[in-house]
Write a protein that holds these residues in place. Structure first.
Motif, PDB file in Angstrom:
ATOM      1  N   UNK A  76       7.559   8.762 -11.580  1.00 44.10           N
ATOM      2  CA  UNK A  76       7.697  10.098 -12.042  1.00 44.10           C
ATOM      3  C   UNK A  76       8.871  10.175 -13.068  1.00 44.10           C
ATOM      4  N   UNK A  77       8.954   9.987 -14.298  1.00 45.61           N
ATOM      5  CA  UNK A  77      10.476   9.817 -14.995  1.00 45.61           C
ATOM      6  C   UNK A  77       9.990  11.018 -15.979  1.00 45.61           C
ATOM      7  N   UNK A  78      11.041  12.076 -15.935  1.00 43.26           N
ATOM      8  CA  UNK A  78      11.105  13.073 -17.029  1.00 43.26           C
ATOM      9  C   UNK A  78      11.747  12.436 -18.193  1.00 43.26           C
ATOM     10  N   UNK A  79      11.045  13.090 -19.510  1.00 45.27           N
ATOM     11  CA  UNK A  79      11.599  12.572 -20.703  1.00 45.27           C
ATOM     12  C   UNK A  79      12.825  13.335 -20.886  1.00 45.27           C
ATOM     13  N   UNK A  80      13.684  12.542 -21.828  1.00 50.89           N
ATOM     14  CA  UNK A  80      14.846  13.326 -21.941  1.00 50.89           C
ATOM     15  C   UNK A  80      14.931  14.535 -22.912  1.00 50.89           C
ATOM     16  N   UNK A 107       0.887  -1.341  -0.012  1.00 54.59           N
ATOM     17  CA  UNK A 107      -0.164  -0.252  -0.090  1.00 54.59           C
ATOM     18  C   UNK A 107       0.918   1.307   0.122  1.00 54.59           C
ATOM     19  N   UNK A 108       2.173   1.147   0.011  1.00 55.80           N
ATOM     20  CA  UNK A 108       3.140   2.300  -0.033  1.00 55.80           C
ATOM     21  C   UNK A 108       3.091   3.025  -1.394  1.00 55.80           C
ATOM     22  N   UNK A 109       3.096   4.311  -1.186  1.00 55.95           N
ATOM     23  CA  UNK A 109       2.858   5.063  -2.366  1.00 55.95           C
ATOM     24  C   UNK A 109       4.143   4.888  -3.335  1.00 55.95           C
ATOM     25  N   UNK A 110       4.003   4.815  -4.682  1.00 53.99           N
ATOM     26  CA  UNK A 110       5.036   4.783  -5.592  1.00 53.99           C
ATOM     27  C   UNK A 110       5.420   5.890  -6.509  1.00 53.99           C
TER      28      UNK A 110
END
Length: 67
Positions: free
Chosen positions: A25-29, A17-20
């Motif tokens: 959140x991956x920023x595009x190059x 149940x831990x938040x992921x």
């Protein structure tokens, strides 16, 4: 034995149940945040180059002044 299994299942439930949000959140190059972009001289020049590229399109700059 029953208590151990209950504790293990409870711990697995809490971990699942831990938040992921941080993992997803991956920023595009091709996109950079302002902090990273303006932290160096080359980043500022890249931003300025992007502005000049956008200004050459007809819909932003040339079309408004030519009519």
């Amino acid at each position: 034995m029953n208590k151990i299994i209950t504790i293990i299942i409870g711990l697995i439930g809490l971990v699942s149940l831990n938040s992921c949000d941080d993992y997803l959140s991956v920023n595009p190059k091709t996109q950079m945040t302002q902090d990273v972009l303006y932290s160096s001289e080359s980043g500022f020049k890249d931003a300025l180059t992007g502005v000049y590229i956008q200004m050459k399109s007809n819909s932003i700059y040339g079309q408004s002044l030519s009519k």
